[in-house]
Design a protein around this motif. Sequence first.
Motif, PDB file in Angstrom:
ATOM      1  N   HIS A  10       1.291  -0.934   0.090  1.00 23.14           N
ATOM      2  CA  HIS A  10      -0.077  -0.002   0.306  1.00 23.14           C
ATOM      3  C   HIS A  10       2.426   2.068  -0.224  1.00 23.14           C
ATOM      4  O   HIS A  10       1.785   1.424   1.193  1.00 23.14           O
ATOM      5  N   GLU A  67       4.520  -4.172   5.474  1.00 23.05           N
ATOM      6  CA  GLU A  67       4.248  -3.850   6.924  1.00 23.05           C
ATOM      7  C   GLU A  67       5.079  -5.263   7.423  1.00 23.05           C
ATOM      8  O   GLU A  67       6.003  -5.994   6.741  1.00 23.05           O
ATOM      9  N   HIS A  77      13.968   4.685   1.398  1.00 17.06           N
ATOM     10  CA  HIS A  77      13.824   4.929   2.159  1.00 17.06           C
ATOM     11  C   HIS A  77      13.273   3.446   2.832  1.00 17.06           C
ATOM     12  O   HIS A  77      13.919   2.421   2.110  1.00 17.06           O
ATOM     13  N   VAL A 101       5.862   2.539   5.871  1.00 18.24           N
ATOM     14  CA  VAL A 101       4.919   3.789   5.451  1.00 18.24           C
ATOM     15  C   VAL A 101       3.588   3.964   6.154  1.00 18.24           C
ATOM     16  O   VAL A 101       2.430   3.123   5.186  1.00 18.24           O
ATOM     17  N   PRO A 102       3.448   4.226   7.152  1.00 22.63           N
ATOM     18  CA  PRO A 102       2.083   4.294   7.864  1.00 22.63           C
ATOM     19  C   PRO A 102       0.817   5.063   7.110  1.00 22.63           C
ATOM     20  O   PRO A 102      -0.734   4.576   6.916  1.00 22.63           O
ATOM     21  N   SER A 103       1.480   6.162   6.302  1.00 24.90           N
ATOM     22  CA  SER A 103       0.479   7.057   5.756  1.00 24.90           C
ATOM     23  C   SER A 103       0.483   6.898   4.194  1.00 24.90           C
ATOM     24  O   SER A 103       1.150   6.502   3.343  1.00 24.90           O
ATOM     25  N   LYS A 104      -0.700   6.441   4.099  1.00 19.15           N
ATOM     26  CA  LYS A 104      -1.307   5.949   2.349  1.00 19.15           C
ATOM     27  C   LYS A 104      -0.517   7.115   1.327  1.00 19.15           C
ATOM     28  O   LYS A 104      -0.125   6.484   0.685  1.00 19.15           O
ATOM     29  N   GLU A 105      -0.704   8.519   1.752  1.00 16.26           N
ATOM     30  CA  GLU A 105      -0.392   9.658   0.673  1.00 16.26           C
ATOM     31  C   GLU A 105       0.980   9.393   1.136  1.00 16.26           C
ATOM     32  O   GLU A 105       1.371   9.536  -0.565  1.00 16.26           O
ATOM     33  N   ASP A 106       1.163   8.789   1.703  1.00 18.70           N
ATOM     34  CA  ASP A 106       3.488   8.735   2.346  1.00 18.70           C
ATOM     35  C   ASP A 106       3.754   7.550   0.920  1.00 18.70           C
ATOM     36  O   ASP A 106       4.789   8.203   0.379  1.00 18.70           O
ATOM     37  N   TYR A 107       3.332   6.583   1.063  1.00 21.11           N
ATOM     38  CA  TYR A 107       3.204   5.288   1.023  1.00 21.11           C
ATOM     39  C   TYR A 107       3.142   5.712  -1.570  1.00 21.11           C
ATOM     40  O   TYR A 107       4.154   5.663  -1.541  1.00 21.11           O
ATOM     41  N   ARG A 136       3.506   8.399  -2.800  1.00 16.96           N
ATOM     42  CA  ARG A 136       4.140   8.730  -3.169  1.00 16.96           C
ATOM     43  C   ARG A 136       5.588   8.479  -2.805  1.00 16.96           C
ATOM     44  O   ARG A 136       6.497   8.894  -4.925  1.00 16.96           O
TER      45      ARG A 136
END
Length: 489
Positions: free
Chosen positions: A260, A353, A375, A379-385, A387
Motif C-alpha cells: 500500500h 508491513e 526509504h 510507511v503508515p501514511s497511505k499518501e506518503d506510501y 508518493r
Amino acid sequence: MTVSRKDEMRASFFSTHDIQEEIQNSLSMSVLLVEAFYGGSHKQLIDLLRENVEDCVAYTLPAKKWQWRARTAALYFMQAIPASPTYRVLFASSVLNLSELVALRPDLVRLKKVLYFHENQLVYPVRKHQDRDFQYGYNQVLSCLVADVVAFNSSFNMESFLSSISSFMKMIPDHRPKELDKLIRPKCRVLHFPILFPHVTRQLREPKLHDRPDESCVDDLRAPQVSQGQPPSPGRPEAQSRPEELLCPVEEENEGLLSHHSPPAPIAPCLSQDPEDSLLDHKEGTRQIEAGPGGAVKGKEERDGEREEGHVRPLHIVWPHRWEHDKDPELFFKTLLKLKERGLGFQVSVLGETFTDVPAIFAEARTDLDAHILHWGFVPSKEDYLRVLCEADVVVSTAKHEFFGVAMIEAVHCGCYPLCPKALVYPEIFPSEYLYSTPEQLCKKLQGLCKRPDVVRRHHIKVDTLSFSWAALKEDYKSLLASQEDHLP
C-alpha cells in the motif's frame, strides 16, 4: 470550568444512548461482514464493502497471530456477534473456520454464506514439509463445504486450491474422504480483489531523468484523473516491432519456479520496448504527462536534454511487500548486492508491513546497502506510501507465495515498471515481458535498467490496472452480497 454532577450524568446518558442506538442500527443490517484477520488486504476489502454496500455491519479481530485467529476466531465471534432476524448474508474470509461458526451459531445457518479466499493454506510455502500444520488447510476445506459461494481473488488461487485438495487429504493416515473438490468446485468463482485507486499525476515540470533532490517527482493525490487510452487485454499486449538495440536474449525457462542511490562495457537492458514508447516531448525542460494503458501513469522525458545535462538519477527500485520469508527477501537483497558489487548505480526503497518475526536478512541488508537506501520500513501514511511509489521506477516481486498482489498492482498504477516471477498469479495479470524465470534473469534485467534508466522511464506499461478497480468490480460484489431472496423472480 467546573462540570456539575448533573452535566456528567447527562453526558453519560447520551454516551450510553449513542452506544445503544449504534447497537440497534447494527441489528437492522442485512449483510454481516466477519473478518478474523483485520489487516492488510483483508482490512481494505472489509472497509471498502462497509463504505460502499448498503446495510453492512462488520465484526473483526486485529491482524495479529493469524495462526491463533485461524484456530479460535469462531469461538470469539460466537459471542461477539449479536443475534438478529435481519441478517441475510454472511461474508467472511478463509481465515475464519466458517464450519465452526455456523455450528456454534445455528441461527446463522439460514444465511447466504460467502467465503472469500485472499490466499489458501494448501499451497502456502513452508520451510520444511513437517512444518505444515494440517489444521489450517483442513479448516479451509471444511469452510468451503458449508459455504454457499466460494470466491477467489484469482484463477491461480482457485485452481491451486481445488487441485491440491486430493493430495492434501492423503496426509490423513486412513479412511480419507474422496472427491471433495467435486463437491466444492460448483460453488467457486473468481472475483478479483477490488482496489480503490487514487488519482495520481506527476509534476508537469521536472524531468525525472535529472537529479534534482530538492524538487523530487511528487504526485498530486488530489488531481483529476488523466484521460485513459483503450487498454489491451491483460497479459496480451499488441504485437509491435521493437528496436534491436533494446532486445536481449531470454534464458531458457526452468521448471520448479518461484508462488500500500560498472562493468567494463554497457550492455543493452533485458527489456522489450515498443517504438511508440520512445515518443518524446521536444520542448526543452518539460515533461509530457501521459496515461499508459490501463491508467498506469508514466512520464515521457526529453532524451536530448538528458544527454546534455549529463547527470541522470540512478534507477529507483521499490520492494513494497510484507517482511516475511514467503516474499523471499533473500533473493531480492542478494540481487541488489550483485548490482552493488558490479559498481552499478541504483537507489532502493524497502517498504511493507512487519510482524513479530522479521527475517534477519533485513538487518544485514540495511547495513550492506546503506548508501543506496532512500526509504526503509513501513510507511503508515497511505499518501506518503503512494508518493514513494510515484517516485520509483521499478517495482520488484521475489515472492514464493502470491495469490493476487495488491502492492504490485498499486505500484504499476503509480507508474512503476514491474518485474515478477513467471509463476504463481503473475502470468494471469502481467504480460510476459515483465516476467523473469530465474534469479539470473532478474539480475540481468535490473543490471540493464541500472545502465539505462531512461528506457524504463519512457516505457508505457501494458497492464490494465483499471480492470481491478472498485469501479469495474463493484456490481459483481454487490451481487455477491445480495441475499438469495433478492435473486428470486
